[in-house]
Design an enzyme around this catalytic site. Structure first.
Site, mmCIF file in Angstrom:
data_model
loop_
_atom_site.group_PDB
_atom_site.id
_atom_site.type_symbol
_atom_site.label_atom_id
_atom_site.label_comp_id
_atom_site.label_asym_id
_atom_site.label_seq_id
_atom_site.Cartn_x
_atom_site.Cartn_y
_atom_site.Cartn_z
ATOM 1 N N SER A 57 0.773 -0.869 -0.216
ATOM 2 C CA SER A 57 -0.210 0.409 -0.038
ATOM 3 C C SER A 57 1.038 1.206 -0.345
ATOM 4 C CB SER A 57 -0.605 -0.323 1.137
ATOM 5 O OG SER A 57 -2.052 -0.618 1.304
ATOM 6 N N LYS A 92 0.302 3.293 -2.466
ATOM 7 C CA LYS A 92 -1.142 4.611 -2.579
ATOM 8 C C LYS A 92 -0.671 5.812 -2.393
ATOM 9 C CE LYS A 92 -4.774 1.155 -0.655
ATOM 10 N NZ LYS A 92 -3.679 0.391 -0.639
ATOM 11 N N SER A 99 -5.822 3.275 5.147
ATOM 12 C CA SER A 99 -5.199 2.012 3.432
ATOM 13 C C SER A 99 -6.549 1.615 3.163
ATOM 14 C CB SER A 99 -4.087 0.993 4.219
ATOM 15 O OG SER A 99 -3.541 0.370 3.298
#
Length: 435
Positions: A110, A113, A168
């Site tokens: 993640s 992201k 997340s």
């Protein structure tokens, strides 16, 4: 709780405009129990780095193993680092103080992201509302971390970004991707933005960082994403928010009146929110963590101390200890703050392509300068400015942790910004509302 007032220690020089833009867990029924993006059974990465890697930012960054210029007065690196790859860089000058397999292409989890946010944040005003339809949540990987978005409910873009940064939430990523023309289009734009940032180790397949065949990045590239994202006021706010109220389901209350519930979410960045074995790191101001089967634990953080702002990325520690990625990051931050100003850099964080083209005499090869002053020391951002305000009621945290501007004359959405030559330039002001 209203957001704290902004204080500025260092002013930002801008000609035509100013760059614009909360230890409680969410209920188990609506949020993942831990920041895990995927249980993917993808093949594990090689146990050893390639003999030859990218030399973007300097030839030494392309070499396997640890790269650091130890000399008299320079502190010795921590002895107990187990990460496959890591990097310590000065966020202002771009100097890479030390690195270990910086360009090793690994699964990012993640932390990807950050690129997602840096690509999409400028597109939607934070007060834009979106009603969730089933197609918005299609294709989310099994076992994904979720913030708890529900069909037929309406969320603001501000809500969705809190879900992305704090929990997340892959569900929030998919909704924002749907608003952006779909996952395929979003992946395309993320890859294009990575290329613009000269993050050439990165290939995006899934916008949320879920393990996918061929999806890779590197400690170097993740650091570029963080540095670019911190140019945006909204990015800085979300990345530094410790906890926030998130909209829940609409239910019938007294006398049949519909009532929208809410619940509290907390940032899964343990250096920001703390944990039983990890204290809040002094000076921390973001950025993003990740954890998947293929990637292991990954993390990029930014912190300020004593007038220095450092970026540290750590990928896949081999030690199985709880919160190891944060512990190794903290040790590298400690080293970096002691070494800053004493150690000669081993490379640099390159500027985006647009900044190089706008800067006369820019070095297109990305090689670090040999003078030890971080190469050119200038850069800019190819992203549009973000329209945004302070954190809304119901959220608390650092707010605008680092006010950062670009470093050359570039056109952003039709406006020319002339700022100080160092990039990024933070105001070095942190604030936290303690629980």
């Amino acid at each position: 709780m209203p957001a704290p007032k902004q204080t500025t220690r260092r002013s930002l020089l801008v000609t035509s405009a100013i760059l614009s833009s909360l230890a409680l867990a969410a209920p188990a029924a609506v949020a993942a129990p831990k920041p895990s993006d995927s249980p993917s059974a993808s093949a594990s990465p090689s146990a050893t780095p390639p003999a030859s890697m990218s030399s973007v930012g300097g030839a030494r960054l392309g070499r396997p193993g640890t790269q650091v210029n130890l000399a008299s007065g320079v502190p010795v690196l921590p002895k107990d680092l187990s990460a496959r790859s890591w990097i310590v860089a000065d966020a202002e000058s771009g100097q890479v103080l030390a690195a270990h397999n910086a360009h090793w292409r690994l699964a990012p989890a993640s932390t990807l992201k950050m690129l997602f946010a840096d690509t999409l944040l400028p597109k939607f005003p934070r007060d834009t509302k979106h009603k969730i339809v089933p197609a918005d949540l299609a294709g989310i990987g099994a076992g994904s971390s979720m913030v708890g978005i529900k069909e037929e409910e309406t969320y603001t873009v501000h809500d969705l970004w809190l879900g992305v940064f704090l929990r997340s939430g892959n569900d929030a990523v998919h909704v924002l991707s749907a608003m952006n023309g779909g996952v395929e289009n979003t992946v395309k734009e993320m890859n294009e933005h990575a290329e613009e940032l000269q993050a050439l180790d990165t290939h995006v397949v899934s916008p949320d960082g879920y393990d996918a065949e061929g999806q890779v990045s590197s400690a170097y590239d993740l650091t570029l994403f963080a540095r670019s994202g911190m140019q945006k006021k909204d990015f800085r706010e979300y990345a530094s928010t410790v906890r926030a109220k998130f909209p829940g389901q609409t239910r019938k209350g007294k006398k049949g009146k519909k009532v929208r519930e809410s619940f509290e979410i907390q940032n899964t960045n343990r250096l920001l929110s703390g944990d039983s074995d990890v204290p809040v790191y002094e000076g921390i101001a973001g950025v993003k963590n990740g954890n998947t089967t293929n990637a292991g634990a990954t993390f990029t953080g930014v912190a300020e101390r004593g007038g220095k702002v450092l970026l540290v990325t750590v990928m896949n520690p081999e030690k199985p200890e709880h919160n190891e990625v944060y512990k190794e990051t903290a040790r590298l931050f400690d080293w970096g703050f002691k070494a800053a100003g004493k150690v000669q850099p081993v490379g640099e964080l390159v500027p985006p392509k647009g900044a190089e083209q706008a800067q006369p005499g820019a070095n297109p090869s990305g090689e670090a300068g040999g003078s030890g002053d971080g190469g050119s020391g200038t850069a800019g951002t190819g992203s549009k400015p973000v329209a945004g305000a302070s954190a809304a009621d119901g959220s608390s945290g650092i707010g605008t942790a680092l006010g950062i501007t670009g470093g050359v004359l570039v056109l952003l959405a039709g406006a020319a910004f002339l700022v100080n030559r160092r990039w990024p330039l933070p105001d070095l002001v942190r604030r936290r509302t303690r629980p």
